[in-house]
Design a protein around this motif. Structure first.
Motif, mmCIF file in Angstrom:
data_model
loop_
_atom_site.group_PDB
_atom_site.id
_atom_site.type_symbol
_atom_site.label_atom_id
_atom_site.label_comp_id
_atom_site.label_asym_id
_atom_site.label_seq_id
_atom_site.Cartn_x
_atom_site.Cartn_y
_atom_site.Cartn_z
ATOM 1 N N ALA A 1 44.003 42.523 38.438
ATOM 2 C CA ALA A 1 43.729 43.701 39.283
ATOM 3 C C ALA A 1 43.010 44.781 38.478
ATOM 4 O O ALA A 1 42.066 45.410 38.980
ATOM 5 N N GLU A 2 43.432 45.014 37.223
ATOM 6 C CA GLU A 2 42.761 46.002 36.376
ATOM 7 C C GLU A 2 41.314 45.598 36.112
ATOM 8 O O GLU A 2 40.413 46.440 36.130
ATOM 9 N N TYR A 3 41.089 44.312 35.869
ATOM 10 C CA TYR A 3 39.729 43.826 35.617
ATOM 11 C C TYR A 3 38.853 44.027 36.847
ATOM 12 O O TYR A 3 37.705 44.461 36.729
ATOM 13 N N MET A 4 39.368 43.707 38.013
ATOM 14 C CA MET A 4 38.582 43.872 39.242
ATOM 15 C C MET A 4 38.295 45.352 39.502
ATOM 16 O O MET A 4 37.229 45.713 39.984
ATOM 17 N N LYS A 5 39.248 46.216 39.163
ATOM 18 C CA LYS A 5 39.064 47.653 39.364
ATOM 19 C C LYS A 5 38.010 48.197 38.401
ATOM 20 O O LYS A 5 37.223 49.081 38.752
ATOM 21 N N SER A 6 37.973 47.644 37.193
ATOM 22 C CA SER A 6 37.004 48.146 36.206
ATOM 23 C C SER A 6 35.574 47.769 36.569
ATOM 24 O O SER A 6 34.636 48.347 36.039
ATOM 25 N N GLY A 7 35.374 46.854 37.467
ATOM 26 C CA GLY A 7 34.040 46.460 37.876
ATOM 27 C C GLY A 7 33.484 47.290 39.015
ATOM 28 O O GLY A 7 32.341 47.102 39.417
ATOM 29 N N LEU A 8 34.247 48.233 39.536
ATOM 30 C CA LEU A 8 33.765 49.077 40.629
ATOM 31 C C LEU A 8 32.700 50.054 40.136
ATOM 32 O O LEU A 8 32.728 50.511 38.985
ATOM 33 N N GLN A 9 31.767 50.401 41.028
ATOM 34 C CA GLN A 9 30.657 51.280 40.653
ATOM 35 C C GLN A 9 31.148 52.655 40.216
ATOM 36 O O GLN A 9 30.660 53.215 39.238
ATOM 37 N N SER A 10 32.132 53.197 40.891
ATOM 38 C CA SER A 10 32.615 54.541 40.553
ATOM 39 C C SER A 10 33.237 54.569 39.158
ATOM 40 O O SER A 10 33.077 55.537 38.413
ATOM 41 N N VAL A 11 33.934 53.526 38.769
ATOM 42 C CA VAL A 11 34.545 53.479 37.437
ATOM 43 C C VAL A 11 33.466 53.330 36.373
ATOM 44 O O VAL A 11 33.511 53.967 35.317
ATOM 45 N N ILE A 12 32.458 52.531 36.657
ATOM 46 C CA ILE A 12 31.377 52.322 35.687
ATOM 47 C C ILE A 12 30.596 53.618 35.481
ATOM 48 O O ILE A 12 30.217 53.963 34.355
ATOM 49 N N ILE A 13 30.351 54.379 36.575
ATOM 50 C CA ILE A 13 29.628 55.649 36.466
ATOM 51 C C ILE A 13 30.373 56.613 35.557
ATOM 52 O O ILE A 13 29.784 57.283 34.714
ATOM 53 N N GLU A 14 31.682 56.680 35.672
ATOM 54 C CA GLU A 14 32.486 57.575 34.818
ATOM 55 C C GLU A 14 32.373 57.176 33.352
ATOM 56 O O GLU A 14 32.319 58.036 32.466
ATOM 57 N N LYS A 15 32.335 55.871 33.087
ATOM 58 C CA LYS A 15 32.263 55.404 31.697
ATOM 59 C C LYS A 15 30.906 55.692 31.062
ATOM 60 O O LYS A 15 30.824 56.034 29.881
ATOM 61 N N VAL A 16 29.811 55.585 31.835
ATOM 62 C CA VAL A 16 28.485 55.784 31.254
ATOM 63 C C VAL A 16 28.055 57.241 31.212
ATOM 64 O O VAL A 16 27.099 57.584 30.512
ATOM 65 N N LYS A 17 28.734 58.136 31.897
ATOM 66 C CA LYS A 17 28.410 59.569 31.830
ATOM 67 C C LYS A 17 28.619 60.095 30.426
ATOM 68 O O LYS A 17 27.877 60.965 29.964
ATOM 69 N N SER A 18 29.612 59.572 29.714
ATOM 70 C CA SER A 18 29.870 60.039 28.350
ATOM 71 C C SER A 18 28.738 59.638 27.400
ATOM 72 O O SER A 18 28.565 60.252 26.352
#
Length: 141
Positions: free
Chosen positions: A103-120
């Protein structure tokens, strides 16, 4: 004239049977050197009829061996049941752990989570939709 008749052969008397040798219990005699078993497993003698005869000693030994084997089999079956219950619990724990990790892996693939990670890292989301480039070939004219 007299008739010929066959005379029966005389049957020789049977020789007397040799006296049976009393059965010796070597194991019992060997054990009797170390343990006073003759008090329990003694031959019947006048006044001592409550004692068990020596001839039953091997039957008692056989029954004891069977009882020990029966108890050992019962203990092993209980041990197998306990082991299987423990393994079922372990499998359930591993299944729950797999489900949570998945479930954590599937959640980490969402677009909103990826956007938060690349903003930094200084990357931004492109808000303008992509444009389709069409190249007209000379043959199509």
């Amino acid at each position: 004239m007299s008739e010929n008749k066959r005379r029966p052969k005389p049957i020789p008397p049977k020789p007397p049977k040799p006296a049976k040798r009393k059965r010796e219990y070597h194991l019992f005699n060997w054990l009797n050197k170390f343990l006073p078993l003759d008090k329990v497993f003694g031959e019947k003698a006048p006044g001592k009829e409550e004692r068990l005869p020596v001839k039953y000693f091997y039957y008692f030994g056989w029954i004891v061996i069977l009882l020990v084997a029966y108890e050992r089999i019962g203990f092993q079956s209980e041990q197998y049941v306990r082991n299987s219950i423990k393994l079922k619990k372990e499998v359930d724990d591993l299944r729950a752990e797999y489900t949570s990790i998945h479930a954590e892996y599937m959640k980490s693939g969402l677009q909103s989570v990826i956007i938060e990670k690349v903003k930094s890292e200084g990357l931004e989301e492109n808000l303008i939709p992509p444009k389709k480039i069409i190249i007209k070939s000379e043959e199509d004219d």
